[in-house]
Design a protein around this motif. Structure first.
Motif, short mmCIF file in Angstrom:
data_model
loop_
_atom_site.label_atom_id
_atom_site.label_comp_id
_atom_site.label_asym_id
_atom_site.label_seq_id
_atom_site.Cartn_x
_atom_site.Cartn_y
_atom_site.Cartn_z
N ALA A 265 -19.01 -45.40 63.48
CA ALA A 265 -19.40 -44.78 64.75
C ALA A 265 -18.89 -43.35 64.84
N ARG A 266 -17.74 -43.07 64.26
CA ARG A 266 -17.16 -41.72 64.37
C ARG A 266 -17.65 -40.76 63.30
N PHE A 267 -17.90 -41.27 62.09
CA PHE A 267 -18.23 -40.37 60.99
C PHE A 267 -19.66 -40.52 60.46
N GLY A 268 -20.41 -41.49 60.99
CA GLY A 268 -21.84 -41.60 60.73
C GLY A 268 -22.22 -41.69 59.27
N ASP A 269 -23.16 -40.83 58.87
CA ASP A 269 -23.73 -40.90 57.52
C ASP A 269 -22.68 -40.64 56.44
N ASP A 270 -21.71 -39.78 56.73
CA ASP A 270 -20.68 -39.52 55.73
C ASP A 270 -19.92 -40.80 55.39
N TYR A 271 -19.59 -41.57 56.43
CA TYR A 271 -18.86 -42.81 56.16
C TYR A 271 -19.76 -43.84 55.49
N ARG A 272 -21.02 -43.92 55.91
CA ARG A 272 -21.93 -44.89 55.29
C ARG A 272 -22.11 -44.60 53.80
N ALA A 273 -22.23 -43.33 53.45
CA ALA A 273 -22.34 -42.97 52.03
C ALA A 273 -21.07 -43.33 51.27
N TYR A 274 -19.93 -43.08 51.91
CA TYR A 274 -18.63 -43.44 51.30
C TYR A 274 -18.50 -44.95 51.14
N ARG A 275 -18.89 -45.70 52.17
CA ARG A 275 -18.81 -47.16 52.13
C ARG A 275 -19.69 -47.74 51.03
N ASP A 276 -20.87 -47.17 50.85
CA ASP A 276 -21.77 -47.66 49.82
C ASP A 276 -21.29 -47.35 48.41
N ARG A 277 -20.43 -46.35 48.31
CA ARG A 277 -19.99 -45.90 47.00
C ARG A 277 -18.65 -46.51 46.58
N VAL A 278 -17.79 -46.83 47.54
CA VAL A 278 -16.42 -47.26 47.24
C VAL A 278 -16.19 -48.66 47.78
N GLY A 279 -15.57 -49.53 46.98
CA GLY A 279 -15.32 -50.91 47.38
C GLY A 279 -14.13 -51.04 48.31
N VAL A 280 -14.01 -52.21 48.94
CA VAL A 280 -12.89 -52.46 49.86
C VAL A 280 -11.62 -52.82 49.09
N TRP A 281 -11.73 -53.80 48.19
CA TRP A 281 -10.56 -54.29 47.48
C TRP A 281 -10.50 -53.83 46.03
N LEU A 282 -11.65 -53.77 45.37
CA LEU A 282 -11.67 -53.44 43.95
C LEU A 282 -12.51 -52.19 43.71
N PRO A 283 -12.12 -51.36 42.76
CA PRO A 283 -12.94 -50.19 42.42
C PRO A 283 -14.32 -50.61 41.94
N ARG A 284 -15.30 -49.82 42.28
CA ARG A 284 -16.66 -50.06 41.80
C ARG A 284 -16.98 -49.12 40.65
N ILE A 285 -17.73 -49.62 39.69
CA ILE A 285 -18.23 -48.77 38.62
C ILE A 285 -19.67 -48.42 38.98
#
Length: 311
Positions: A265-285
């Motif tokens: 809600a606060r960071f919008g598209d920037d956060y959504r792009a970050y969320r899609d790229r980076v995992g919560v618990w484990l790094p994504r390749i």
């Protein structure tokens, strides 16, 4: 599942003397079963069959038995496994009751006090670092020193201690030191770049994707859980390890969805792009296709910038 587990446990109690001694101690199994079978086993089955009024019997009874077994095991040093099982059952019953009552787990009810969402008031680097340091001392001291010490005391008192491999201690020290370094790095990054603290009550003013936040979305949560596991390894306590892993479930199920909704809600598209790229618990390749499609992958590309200007 709870009804079946309860029925299986009672079958073991009446057929296997070691199970009866480990879970009931000197309590009369017939007397306990006279109340527990209808209120816990049958009641759980009724709730599963959508007879919701049975919750008013199952939940209070389970909490009462958990409290009684905890006191009994602590005073007598018997039936420790019964206390452990009933505490686990009480937690499972509470979660199941929330799902039946609300259709979901109401994690927002935990977002109070230091866990209530609020933007950091201070913007100065030194005050934020001092506030972050105070948070680390308080929370790490509570969750990594005080609570594990209490758990180990009960584990010994209830005689449910299990021998862990001798190398666990050394591995735990290495894990704890490594996670502590990452945790301090994450906290420093949050304070200096995000202009906030790790706690939700003083959240950052800017989206942080630097340092450990490039690898996982919430490194402080990962660090806290891993530190808890490391403490259990050092202390040789399986209950402390379970306590730490349960903390990961609670955070992931109850807190993390609300925290990420607030960030979106606060960071919008920037956060959504970050969320899609980076995992919560484990790094994504990241795959090549995902990298090409990601806004962040093209944001710094001069050719992409020239094409966007032409459009």
């Amino acid at each position: 599942m709870q009804a079946l587990a309860g029925a299986g446990w009672w079958a073991a109690v009446f057929t296997l003397p070691p199970v009866r001694e480990a879970t009931l101690g000197g309590l009369d199994p017939v007397l306990v079963a006279a109340f527990d079978v209808p209120l816990f086993v049958v009641g759980s089955a009724l709730v599963a069959a959508r007879v919701r009024v049975a919750l008013w019997a199952v939940v209070p009874w389970t909490l009462l038995v958990a409290a009684v077994m905890t006191v009994y095991a602590t005073l007598t040093e018997r039936a420790g496994w019964g206390a452990v099982l009933m505490l686990a059952s009480a937690a499972a019953t509470a979660f199941a009751a929330a799902l039946v009552t609300f259709g979901r787990l109401p994690g927002e009810k935990l977002l109070i006090g230091p866990f209530g969402f609020a933007i950091a008031k201070s913007t100065g680097r030194i005050p934020l670092l001092a506030q972050t340091a105070a948070q680390i001392v308080c929370f790490w001291g509570l969750f990594l020193v005080v609570l594990p010490a209490v758990i180990v005391w009960f584990e010994q008192r209830w005689r449910v201690h299990l021998a862990l491999p001798p190398w666990f201690g050394a591995a735990g020290v290495i894990l704890f030191v490594a996670m502590t370094v990452i945790g301090l790095w994450s906290a420093y990054t949050m304070s200096t770049i995000g202009r906030g603290t790790p706690l939700p009550s003083a959240m950052p003013r800017q989206l942080v994707i630097a340092g450990p936040y490039r690898v996982v979305r919430n490194p402080m949560a990962v660090v806290g859980i891993a530190q808890g596991v490391a403490v259990g390894m050092v202390l040789g306590s399986w209950l402390v390890i379970v306590y730490a892993l349960c903390g990961s479930v609670i955070w992931n199920v109850l807190i993390q969805p609300h925290e990420e909704a607030d960030l979106e809600a606060r960071f919008g598209d920037d956060y959504r792009a970050y969320r899609d790229r980076v995992g919560v618990w484990l790094p994504r390749i990241p795959s090549v296709r995902r990298a090409e499609a990601s806004p962040s992958a093209t944001r710094g590309d001069p050719a992409h910038a020239r094409a966007r200007r032409r459009r």
